[in-house]
Scaffold this active site. Structure first.
Site, PDB file in Angstrom:
ATOM      1  CB  CYS A  79      -0.892   0.090   1.119  1.00  0.00           C
ATOM      2  SG  CYS A  79      -2.500   1.143   0.996  1.00  0.00           S
ATOM      3  CG  HIS A 167      -3.709  -3.714   3.150  1.00  0.00           C
ATOM      4  ND1 HIS A 167      -2.779  -3.268   4.087  1.00  0.00           N
ATOM      5  CD2 HIS A 167      -4.375  -2.465   2.675  1.00  0.00           C
ATOM      6  CE1 HIS A 167      -2.578  -1.899   3.821  1.00  0.00           C
ATOM      7  NE2 HIS A 167      -3.454  -1.414   2.949  1.00  0.00           N
ATOM      8  CD  GLU A 169      -1.515  -6.237   5.533  1.00  0.00           C
ATOM      9  OE1 GLU A 169      -1.601  -5.097   5.744  1.00  0.00           O
ATOM     10  OE2 GLU A 169      -1.172  -6.695   4.657  1.00  0.00           O
TER      11      GLU A 169
END
Length: 228
Positions: A79, A167, A169
């Site tokens: 990001c 993202h 994660e």
């Protein structure tokens, strides 16, 4: 020394989650603020740049010098991290027409790239950004796109530097953990031989070796959270 992945924190709410995912993949990692990056030793296998609530277009946004690091170890910008790499290499980052927050679907994926090994072109990813990369530098190869984000992922030619706008994660990115594993194993060549249990055992032994017969005073501010 353990094989280590450095996570550089730009203030993202997801930074601790990046570390959790890396450790779940049996790779040791450490989080460091962007203004206190440790020396790149032989045990450091890769670098991950976190997201940030800041905009790379702001004069006071967090910045680091990656020139020397990029020549030594693989780098993955997430990001803000991806936008920072792109802008600092001559790319263009502009405000998104609409703040992109939520699920998106990859529509073009270079599956031959090791970062996207085994990840389909219809994979769901999680977006959370107000800026977007509108122009990638000439030596940046776009390796993934969505309907609204042309530069959803890129690789810098002739070096192991990657950037992703989404993202991986968070659990909403269905293949996010697989992408992180690809980076850790296929690109950084981590062996995945670290466990939290071994870290505890080694830390306790180091404390015993250091303290020996001395006494130690341990102070807690109170409560279960502080004790943990």
């Amino acid at each position: 020394m353990h094989e280590t992945i450095l996570i550089i924190d730009f203030g993202s709410q997801y930074t601790q989650l990046i570390a959790r995912r890396v450790r779940e993949l049996n790779v040791y990692c450490e989080i460091h603020p962007f203004h206190q990056i440790p020396p790149i030793s032989s045990s450091i296998k890769g670098l991950i740049l976190s997201g940030s609530p800041c905009s790379v277009r702001d004069a006071n946004s967090p910045q680091i010098d990656l020139k020397a690091i990029r020549n030594k170890i693989p780098v993955l910008g997430i990001c803000y991290g991806a936008q920072f790499i792109a802008q600092s290499n001559g790319g263009e980052v502009m405000p998104s027409k609409i703040r992109e927050y939520g699920r998106a679907t990859l529509e073009a994926v270079n599956s031959a790239n090791p970062l996207f090994k085994g990840i389909s072109s219809s994979s769901t990813v999680w977006m959370s950004h107000a800026d977007t990369i509108t122009k990638a530098p000439e030596n940046f190869e776009i390796i993934a796109s969505t309907a609204d984000v042309k530069v959803a992922a890129y690789k810098i030619q002739n070096e192991q530097t990657y950037g992703i706008q989404f993202h991986p994660e968070v659990t909403h990115s269905t293949d996010g953990k697989a992408l992180l594993q690809n980076f850790l194993v296929n690109i950084c060549n981590c062996k995945q031989d670290w466990t939290p249990a071994s870290f505890v055992d080694e830390t306790v032994q180091k404390l015993k070796d250091t303290i020996q017969n001395d006494q130690v005073v341990l102070g807690l501010s109170g409560g279960v959270d502080s004790s943990v």
